[in-house]
Design a protein around this motif. Structure first.
Motif, PDB file in Angstrom:
ATOM      1  N   ILE A  83      44.277 -13.807   5.431  1.00  0.00           N
ATOM      2  CA  ILE A  83      44.367 -13.431   6.842  1.00  0.00           C
ATOM      3  C   ILE A  83      43.265 -12.455   7.220  1.00  0.00           C
ATOM      4  CG2 ILE A  83      45.783 -12.171   8.525  1.00  0.00           C
ATOM      5  CD1 ILE A  83      48.246 -13.486   7.279  1.00  0.00           C
ATOM      6  N   ARG A  84      42.916 -11.544   6.320  1.00  0.00           N
ATOM      7  CA  ARG A  84      41.841 -10.586   6.615  1.00  0.00           C
ATOM      8  C   ARG A  84      40.538 -11.335   6.914  1.00  0.00           C
ATOM      9  NH1 ARG A  84      42.094  -5.411   5.164  1.00  0.00           N
ATOM     10  NH2 ARG A  84      43.491  -5.890   3.415  1.00  0.00           N
ATOM     11  N   TRP A  85      40.241 -12.343   6.105  1.00  0.00           N
ATOM     12  CA  TRP A  85      39.013 -13.121   6.332  1.00  0.00           C
ATOM     13  C   TRP A  85      39.072 -13.849   7.671  1.00  0.00           C
ATOM     14  CZ3 TRP A  85      37.739 -18.116   7.451  1.00  0.00           C
ATOM     15  CH2 TRP A  85      36.386 -18.455   7.337  1.00  0.00           C
ATOM     16  N   ASN A  86      40.203 -14.448   7.986  1.00  0.00           N
ATOM     17  CA  ASN A  86      40.321 -15.192   9.243  1.00  0.00           C
ATOM     18  C   ASN A  86      40.109 -14.289  10.455  1.00  0.00           C
ATOM     19  OD1 ASN A  86      41.284 -18.227   9.085  1.00  0.00           O
ATOM     20  ND2 ASN A  86      42.233 -17.173   7.365  1.00  0.00           N
ATOM     21  N   GLY A 181      41.705 -20.684  18.067  1.00  0.00           N
ATOM     22  CA  GLY A 181      42.995 -21.345  17.909  1.00  0.00           C
ATOM     23  C   GLY A 181      43.157 -21.966  16.527  1.00  0.00           C
ATOM     24  N   LEU A 182      42.077 -22.553  16.006  1.00  0.00           N
ATOM     25  CA  LEU A 182      42.129 -23.132  14.663  1.00  0.00           C
ATOM     26  C   LEU A 182      42.471 -22.069  13.615  1.00  0.00           C
ATOM     27  CD1 LEU A 182      39.001 -25.499  14.615  1.00  0.00           C
ATOM     28  CD2 LEU A 182      41.412 -26.172  14.696  1.00  0.00           C
ATOM     29  N   HIS A 183      41.820 -20.927  13.730  1.00  0.00           N
ATOM     30  CA  HIS A 183      42.042 -19.869  12.733  1.00  0.00           C
ATOM     31  C   HIS A 183      43.352 -19.131  12.960  1.00  0.00           C
ATOM     32  CE1 HIS A 183      38.342 -20.245  10.434  1.00  0.00           C
ATOM     33  NE2 HIS A 183      37.778 -20.600  11.576  1.00  0.00           N
ATOM     34  N   MET A 184      43.835 -19.110  14.200  1.00  0.00           N
ATOM     35  CA  MET A 184      45.164 -18.563  14.433  1.00  0.00           C
ATOM     36  C   MET A 184      46.199 -19.452  13.746  1.00  0.00           C
ATOM     37  SD  MET A 184      47.094 -17.481  17.979  1.00  0.00           S
ATOM     38  CE  MET A 184      47.488 -19.159  18.491  1.00  0.00           C
TER      39      MET A 184
END
Length: 203
Positions: A83-86, A181-184
């Motif tokens: 999640i940190r990377w995203n 949106g993709l990374h969410m």
């Protein structure tokens, strides 16, 4: 005698109201009508784009409420990133798309590219990544920066068109919404994996 300028302006504007179709107007009135409608339309569209940016970013940050630093680093099986990377990638990519075709300096910290650039992964990090608090602050501040730096020039032409023929900042922004949106979605999937893991540990 000529018509006084003030009365002439009123007369022209009043005449404009009598034409129900643009095709029925004299050429100079049709041009004035089109320019007025275009300006109002662009302004409304740009306002909507900036509101969408703020709303989507709020949604993204809501997805990481209550997340711990340890959970932000968890990489579930089948995933390459955490999640940190995203979060860092969303932040960096947003600026990259807006500054990609300009000669202006990208305000993202330079070392973020080594951490969150395309193709990077946490397993290859050679430096300490930012905390969740730092990333949250950057992501919230970014909305204000984009509003201040680009809000008044969303229709400005880029130095050269980017992929799919996008040639203005206004055309690029929706692409960044799609990317966020993709990374969410990835963040939500990882959070679900974290929940499942915590449930297993409790049994």
């Amino acid at each position: 005698m000529g018509t006084p300028q003030g009365k002439g302006c009123v007369f022209c504007c009043a005449k404009l109201l009598f034409f129900t179709k643009k095709e029925e107007m004299p050429l100079f009135l049709a041009k004035m009508y089109s320019e007025t409608i275009d300006e109002e339309g662009y302004a409304m569209r740009n306002e909507i784009l900036l509101k969408q940016l703020a709303a989507f970013r709020h949604n993204t940050l809501s997805c990481v409420e209550g997340l711990t630093e340890e959970e932000a680093d968890f990489i579930p099986e089948g995933f390459n990133n955490n999640i940190r990377w995203n979060l860092g990638h969303i932040y960096l990519d947003q600026y990259d798309w807006l500054y990609h075709k300009t000669r202006e300096d990208n305000p993202a910290p330079k070392h973020y590219r080594e951490l969150f650039g395309y193709g990077t992964m946490p397993e290859n990090w050679q430096q300490t990544p930012p905390t969740l608090e730092e990333l949250r602050n950057h992501l919230m501040e970014q909305v204000k920066v984009i509003d201040q730096e680009f809000g008044h020039r969303l229709d400005q032409e880029l130095d050269e068109p980017t992929e799919l023929g996008m040639s203005t900042f206004a055309e690029v922004l929706p692409r960044t919404f799609y990317h966020e949106g993709l990374h969410m979605g990835a963040i939500l999937a990882i959070r679900k994996a974290i929940t499942l893991q915590n449930q297993k540990q409790l049994k």
